[in-house]
Design a protein around this motif. Structure first.
Motif, PDB file in Angstrom:
ATOM      1  N   THR A  19      26.947  56.373  45.864  1.00 61.60           N
ATOM      2  CA  THR A  19      28.320  56.559  46.325  1.00 61.60           C
ATOM      3  C   THR A  19      29.253  55.598  45.597  1.00 61.60           C
ATOM      4  O   THR A  19      29.040  54.392  45.631  1.00 61.60           O
ATOM      5  CB  THR A  19      28.416  56.296  47.847  1.00 61.60           C
ATOM      6  OG1 THR A  19      27.470  57.119  48.517  1.00 61.60           O
ATOM      7  CG2 THR A  19      29.807  56.596  48.363  1.00 61.60           C
ATOM      8  N   PRO A  20      30.268  56.132  44.919  1.00 61.85           N
ATOM      9  CA  PRO A  20      31.236  55.238  44.267  1.00 61.85           C
ATOM     10  C   PRO A  20      32.221  54.675  45.296  1.00 61.85           C
ATOM     11  O   PRO A  20      32.667  55.396  46.191  1.00 61.85           O
ATOM     12  CB  PRO A  20      31.947  56.148  43.270  1.00 61.85           C
ATOM     13  CG  PRO A  20      31.821  57.520  43.851  1.00 61.85           C
ATOM     14  CD  PRO A  20      30.540  57.541  44.641  1.00 61.85           C
ATOM     15  N   TYR A  21      32.507  53.404  45.175  1.00 65.68           N
ATOM     16  CA  TYR A  21      33.468  52.740  46.067  1.00 65.68           C
ATOM     17  C   TYR A  21      34.489  51.983  45.242  1.00 65.68           C
ATOM     18  O   TYR A  21      34.130  51.315  44.271  1.00 65.68           O
ATOM     19  CB  TYR A  21      32.761  51.732  46.981  1.00 65.68           C
ATOM     20  CG  TYR A  21      31.863  52.348  48.004  1.00 65.68           C
ATOM     21  CD1 TYR A  21      32.368  52.890  49.177  1.00 65.68           C
ATOM     22  CD2 TYR A  21      30.490  52.380  47.808  1.00 65.68           C
ATOM     23  CE1 TYR A  21      31.535  53.455  50.127  1.00 65.68           C
ATOM     24  CE2 TYR A  21      29.647  52.943  48.752  1.00 65.68           C
ATOM     25  CZ  TYR A  21      30.173  53.472  49.907  1.00 65.68           C
ATOM     26  OH  TYR A  21      29.350  54.029  50.848  1.00 65.68           O
ATOM     27  N   SER A  22      35.724  52.056  45.645  1.00 66.70           N
ATOM     28  CA  SER A  22      36.773  51.242  45.030  1.00 66.70           C
ATOM     29  C   SER A  22      36.822  49.906  45.768  1.00 66.70           C
ATOM     30  O   SER A  22      36.287  49.787  46.886  1.00 66.70           O
ATOM     31  CB  SER A  22      38.128  51.941  45.151  1.00 66.70           C
ATOM     32  OG  SER A  22      38.545  51.937  46.510  1.00 66.70           O
ATOM     33  N   PRO A  23      37.463  48.900  45.188  1.00 68.08           N
ATOM     34  CA  PRO A  23      37.641  47.641  45.920  1.00 68.08           C
ATOM     35  C   PRO A  23      38.331  47.852  47.267  1.00 68.08           C
ATOM     36  O   PRO A  23      37.961  47.232  48.264  1.00 68.08           O
ATOM     37  CB  PRO A  23      38.500  46.801  44.977  1.00 68.08           C
ATOM     38  CG  PRO A  23      38.135  47.305  43.622  1.00 68.08           C
ATOM     39  CD  PRO A  23      37.939  48.796  43.812  1.00 68.08           C
ATOM     40  N   SER A  24      39.280  48.765  47.310  1.00 64.14           N
ATOM     41  CA  SER A  24      39.974  49.057  48.554  1.00 64.14           C
ATOM     42  C   SER A  24      39.019  49.655  49.595  1.00 64.14           C
ATOM     43  O   SER A  24      39.092  49.319  50.783  1.00 64.14           O
ATOM     44  CB  SER A  24      41.138  50.012  48.290  1.00 64.14           C
ATOM     45  OG  SER A  24      41.847  50.254  49.468  1.00 64.14           O
ATOM     46  N   SER A  83      34.889  39.347  43.937  1.00 62.35           N
ATOM     47  CA  SER A  83      33.455  39.508  44.177  1.00 62.35           C
ATOM     48  C   SER A  83      32.890  40.666  43.364  1.00 62.35           C
ATOM     49  O   SER A  83      31.832  40.533  42.738  1.00 62.35           O
ATOM     50  CB  SER A  83      33.176  39.756  45.664  1.00 62.35           C
ATOM     51  OG  SER A  83      33.284  38.580  46.405  1.00 62.35           O
ATOM     52  N   ILE A  84      33.585  41.784  43.376  1.00 59.53           N
ATOM     53  CA  ILE A  84      33.110  42.947  42.622  1.00 59.53           C
ATOM     54  C   ILE A  84      33.084  42.637  41.125  1.00 59.53           C
ATOM     55  O   ILE A  84      32.122  42.985  40.434  1.00 59.53           O
ATOM     56  CB  ILE A  84      33.962  44.191  42.947  1.00 59.53           C
ATOM     57  CG1 ILE A  84      33.692  44.623  44.391  1.00 59.53           C
ATOM     58  CG2 ILE A  84      33.673  45.326  41.968  1.00 59.53           C
ATOM     59  CD1 ILE A  84      34.596  45.733  44.904  1.00 59.53           C
ATOM     60  N   SER A  85      34.096  41.960  40.622  1.00 61.31           N
ATOM     61  CA  SER A  85      34.116  41.576  39.205  1.00 61.31           C
ATOM     62  C   SER A  85      32.971  40.630  38.871  1.00 61.31           C
ATOM     63  O   SER A  85      32.303  40.788  37.833  1.00 61.31           O
ATOM     64  CB  SER A  85      35.451  40.913  38.849  1.00 61.31           C
ATOM     65  OG  SER A  85      36.492  41.845  38.923  1.00 61.31           O
ATOM     66  N   SER A  86      32.729  39.666  39.726  1.00 63.61           N
ATOM     67  CA  SER A  86      31.634  38.708  39.504  1.00 63.61           C
ATOM     68  C   SER A  86      30.280  39.417  39.498  1.00 63.61           C
ATOM     69  O   SER A  86      29.427  39.141  38.642  1.00 63.61           O
ATOM     70  CB  SER A  86      31.627  37.625  40.592  1.00 63.61           C
ATOM     71  OG  SER A  86      32.781  36.847  40.522  1.00 63.61           O
ATOM     72  N   LEU A  87      30.085  40.313  40.447  1.00 64.53           N
ATOM     73  CA  LEU A  87      28.827  41.061  40.518  1.00 64.53           C
ATOM     74  C   LEU A  87      28.657  41.978  39.309  1.00 64.53           C
ATOM     75  O   LEU A  87      27.538  42.157  38.809  1.00 64.53           O
ATOM     76  CB  LEU A  87      28.770  41.869  41.820  1.00 64.53           C
ATOM     77  CG  LEU A  87      28.621  41.039  43.094  1.00 64.53           C
ATOM     78  CD1 LEU A  87      28.897  41.898  44.324  1.00 64.53           C
ATOM     79  CD2 LEU A  87      27.247  40.396  43.173  1.00 64.53           C
TER      80      LEU A  87
END
Length: 76
Positions: A29-34, A53-57
């Motif tokens: 499932t694709p998720y946006s940061p929002s 967090s998403i960028s770091s991961l």
């Protein structure tokens, strides 16, 4: 090291773990940061923190950025 800095580091590490666990539980499932912000955190958590967090991961190789984007209705 200041106590605030230690707390901030622990908080960001646990936030990363929460986000990574969610993506691992829903790999197709694709998720946006929002989306992640709405699903996993309260309004007290800044969206910029979720994006960090998403960028770091992603930089660490735990997440893969999709090349496609989805149009979404915003507002009414």
């Amino acid at each position: 090291i200041s106590t605030d800095l230690v707390r901030a580091k622990a908080s960001s590490t646990s936030q990363d773990a929460i986000i990574l666990a969610h993506f691992n539980a829903h790999p197709d499932t694709p998720y946006s940061p929002s989306d992640i912000h709405t699903l996993l955190f309260t309004s007290a958590t800044p969206i910029t923190s979720v994006r960090r967090s998403i960028s770091s991961l992603t930089r660490a190789g735990h997440l893969i950025k999709l090349t496609r984007s989805e149009e979404r209705r915003v507002g009414k």
